[in-house]
Each structure stands twice: as C-alpha cells, then as structure tokens.
Design an enzyme around this catalytic site. Structure first.
Site, PDB file in Angstrom:
ATOM      1  N   LYS A 166       1.262  -1.092  -0.128  1.00 12.94           N
ATOM      2  CA  LYS A 166      -0.091   0.031  -0.106  1.00 12.94           C
ATOM      3  C   LYS A 166       0.610   1.500   0.008  1.00 12.94           C
ATOM      4  O   LYS A 166       1.776   0.881   0.721  1.00 12.94           O
ATOM      5  CB  LYS A 166      -0.996  -0.148   1.104  1.00 12.94           C
ATOM      6  CG  LYS A 166      -2.218   0.993   0.956  1.00 12.94           C
ATOM      7  CD  LYS A 166      -3.345  -0.139   0.243  1.00 12.94           C
ATOM      8  CE  LYS A 166      -4.620   1.091   0.215  1.00 12.94           C
ATOM      9  NZ  LYS A 166      -5.790   0.453   0.021  1.00 12.94           N
TER      10      LYS A 166
HETATM   11  N1  GLU Z   1      -7.122  -0.346  -3.207  1.00 12.10           N
HETATM   12  C1  GLU Z   1      -7.872  -1.134  -3.246  1.00 12.10           C
HETATM   13  C2  GLU Z   1      -8.579  -1.619  -2.427  1.00 12.10           C
HETATM   14  O1  GLU Z   1      -7.799  -1.526  -0.776  1.00 12.10           O
HETATM   15  C3  GLU Z   1      -7.815  -1.935  -3.984  1.00 12.10           C
HETATM   16  C4  GLU Z   1      -6.711  -2.245  -4.642  1.00 12.10           C
HETATM   17  C5  GLU Z   1      -5.579  -2.510  -5.585  1.00 12.10           C
HETATM   18  O2  GLU Z   1      -6.258  -2.778  -7.023  1.00 12.10           O
HETATM   19  O3  GLU Z   1      -4.448  -3.132  -5.828  1.00 12.10           O
HETATM   20  O4  GLU Z   1      -8.265  -3.087  -2.185  1.00 12.10           O
END
Ligand code: GLU
Length: 422
Positions: free
Chosen positions: A112
């Site tokens: 993240k």
């Molecule tokens: N931000 C989204 C989540 O928290 C998607 C992450 C992604 O598609 O890599 O799952």
C-alpha cells in the site's frame, strides 16, 4: 518482538490488524511457527515529496510505500492521498492487502502507498507534480513484476495514468502493467471502476441469502459516497433494496422511503458530496448510526464503527466496503449482538480482483468484455466466500477470523515451501 518504528494502540489500524493475526494463530497448527512473518512488513519506504506550488512556494509531503508481503507474488495495493495518512496506517492497509489477495487466491502479495496531503487543496497541475514526484521516489521498488499500485481513497484513473507515464519515462519503455485502475485507452480494464462496489454487492447478496434477508425492500445505509459506496448503492438499488441514509465528508442525508439514486448520483458528481440533495432530509452525522436499516455499508475510512456505535446499530448485516472500518472492541460487540459482518478482506476484494484481471489483460495484450469481467468476478467472489463460510462453520469463528485463516494458511504455506533465505 514489537517494532520500534510504530506505536500501535488497541484501536489504531496496525493494532487492530495485529489482534486479528493473534486470533487466527491457534487455527494454523504447525504453520504458526511462521506467524511472526505477518506481524512485520517486509519493506517500508518513506519518501519526501517536494513540489513547487502554483504560488511559487515549495511544499514538502510525507510519502510511503509499504510492501507487507511478497511471498505469493508481486506487491499489490492502492495509493491513498489524505491529510491523516501515517506510516502505521499504510502498514495496516498493506497487511490487509496481503490477506485480501490470499483470501481470493490471487497470485499477489500485499502493499500500500500513501501521501500525507489534502488533495482537495491542490490544483490539477500541483496534483500532477505530486503524483509524478512520488512515483519517481517509489520507482526503486515498484514495477509490473515487483509491486503494482492502484487507486484508493482520493486517487483515480487520471492519477494512475500519470504514475504509469512517469514510471515508463524513467525506465524507457511503456509499462502498462505497473499500475491498475488506469483509463481504458491506456490498458485499463472495463468494469474496474465499479468492481469494488460490485464485490460488496455480490458478497452482500450471498450473505443476505444465508441469513434469510430478502433484498427486495431491504433498507440500506451507506457511509462514504465515493466510488465504492456509490457503486454498491446502485447495485443494491437495482436488486430492489432502498437506500435510506447516506453519509460522506459533506454531511448525512436521510429518506425512509428511499433516496432516488438516479438523482443523487449526478448530484454527488456535480457538487462533490451528498449534502444539499433536495430529495432527502439533512441530519446529524451521529444520527446516521441510529438509522433503521437492514444493511449497513461502511465505505469510507478506518475505525468508523466504534464500540459505542456498535451498540446502537440497527442493521442485521454489515458489509465492509472500507478497509478496517470496525474497531476491535466493536467487532466483538457486533458478534455478541448477532449482527453478521462480511469483513473488508473479502467484502471489498472485488477491486483488487479486477485489478488482477487488468494486469493479466495488459500482459497478454488481449482485452475482455465487461460481461466476461463481471461474470468472472462474481464467480471468484462467490467461490471465495463459500470457502470462508465453510471454514467459519468448521472452526466456529467469525467470517473475519475465517478469512484470515484461509489467507494466512496460503501465505504461510508458501513461506514454508520457499524456505528461509539464505
Ligand atoms: N485500493 C483497493 C483496495 O483497498 C484496490 C487495490 C488494488 O486494486 O490493487 O483493495
């Protein structure tokens, strides 16, 4: 051993995550030998992101990219722009991505990113500079085979386009697979924008069936009317449910007869929030948690369902569209009160699942129809949820602990098979 660089508390995101791991440990048998792996990120990068503002001054911002686990494949997870972003929060979000990708069995780890900034205060030009500088700074650890960012809170397809372009310019070759959630002409996938909301709907539909809740006429309350909350609300509306309350950073609106989504959605797009919508009564933000509803969808930020709010909720079913919306004590209260929670790590996994489809399509340079995508997404989400439900029944644990059990089993088996280097 606890980590020296964060100070988690009971209800802070990393503290909540650690308690979730502790709960699953007894279910893991000999694999629990490896559990410490999950309690520390593999890698955490902190970067300075300076930009020249339109008024000529220089502004510095804290940026992060945390790779919690790369055991099962490249890192995967969004990038969030928010003034409250911290290293600890990004660590927890990256860990939840590891659990999420493993729970739906995608060949990814968890990562993240985030920048501590209020993007609403930046011009488009400043936002582009911020994104490009951040991408350059984290460029040493991201890549189509290393770690693949995606949209999250306050980031979108345009920001992914700038990230893809910056990475491509720096490496000297167009690399569509370095981010997902891109615009369609740049190798984005049909269905990606609505995928997280669709996953919330699909898991909610299955859960409702199991508890005998008819979606026709069911009352739904949605917190967070961004991409996730809005798409989920529309799908529940199409299934015959009525959205009776909505809350976002602009305020809370209520209509016991159901909000007219065909008017509310354009209102949100035009004004940036639910406040001021003519077809509803504006109300107190705290009253949102007392609203008479069958399904509650927290689709905003962490730690929204506190212990006090958990005691007041009227819903029978909570669908966690957001990451980490339920605090640790609140989770136990909901369980004791017989309120079923479909946890974030499966409920909102539709987004990363279609991100996986996008990544696969980019590599094969062969693109699927929206129908194909939605059918595949539905199948994966339903299959994963069934497996989790069987695990929950077998061990007599909550769906959250069961999702962690399925995911940790996959991550730690892979860890064990790979062995410790050197
Ligand atoms: N931000 C989204 C989540 O928290 C998607 C992450 C992604 O598609 O890599 O799952």
């Amino acid at each position: 051993m606890t980590l020296s660089y964060v100070n988690p508390t009971d209800d802070s995101p990393w503290g909540t995550y650690l308690s979730q791991v502790d709960r699953v440990a007894p279910l893991l048998g000999p694999l629990s030998r490896w559990i410490e792996t999950l309690k520390r990120p593999k890698r955490a990068l902190i970067v300075d992101v300076p930009i020249e503002l339109d008024n000529g001054t220089i502004a510095h911002h804290e940026g992060y990219r945390v790779q919690h686990s790369l055991t099962r494949g490249p890192g995967k997870g969004g990038v969030r722009y928010h003034p409250d972003v911290t290293l600890e929060e990004v660590m927890a979000l990256s860990a939840w991505m590891s659990i999420k990708t493993a729970a739906v069995n995608l060949p990814f780890g968890g990562a993240k990113g985030g920048i501590r900034v209020d993007p609403k205060k930046l011009s488009q030009k400043e936002l582009e500079k911020l994104t490009r500088r951040y991408t350059s700074e984290i460029g040493i650890i991201i890549g189509p085979q290393q770690d693949i960012p995606a949209p999250d809170v306050n980031t979108n397809a345009q920001i992914m386009a700038w990230m893809m372009d910056t990475y491509s310019m720096n490496t000297g070759a167009t690399a569509t697979g370095v981010v997902t959630g891109k615009p369609i002409p740049l190798g984005g996938s049909l269905g990606r924008v609505k995928a997280t909301g669709r996953g919330v709907y699909v898991t909610g539909r299955e859960a409702a069936r199991r508890i005998g809740l008819d979606l026709i006429g069911a009352k739904v309350a949605v917190q967070g009317f961004g991409n996730v909350g809005l798409s989920a609300a529309e799908l529940f509306g199409q299934a015959g449910a009525v959205v009776v309350a909505a809350q976002d950073h602009t305020g809370s609106i209520f209509n016991d007869q159901g909000l007219d989504l065909s008017r509310l959605v354009p209102h949100v797009h035009a004004t940036g929030g639910v406040a001021g919508f003519a077809g509803a009564e504006a109300g107190d933000n705290e009253a949102f948690w007392d609203v008479d509803c069958d399904i509650l969808i927290p689709a905003a930020l962490e730690n929204q369902i506190t212990a006090a709010r958990a005691n007041r909720l009227k819903a029978k079913l909570v669908l966690e569209g957001a990451n980490g919306p339920t605090g640790r004590a609140a989770d136990d209260i909901l369980f004791d009160r017989g309120i079923l929670v479909v946890p974030d790590v499966i409920c909102n996994a539709g987004g990363v699942t279609v991100s996986y489809f996008e990544w696969v399509q980019d590599f094969s340079s062969f693109f699927w129809t929206e129908d194909e995508i939605n059918v595949k997404l539905d199948k994966i989400m339903v299959g994963a949820l069934r497996n989790i439900w069987d695990t929950a029944d077998r061990h007599k644990v909550t769906l959250r602990t069961a999702t962690f059990a399925v995911a940790c089993e996959r991550i730690l088996s892979a860890r064990q098979e790979r062995g410790l280097y050197p």
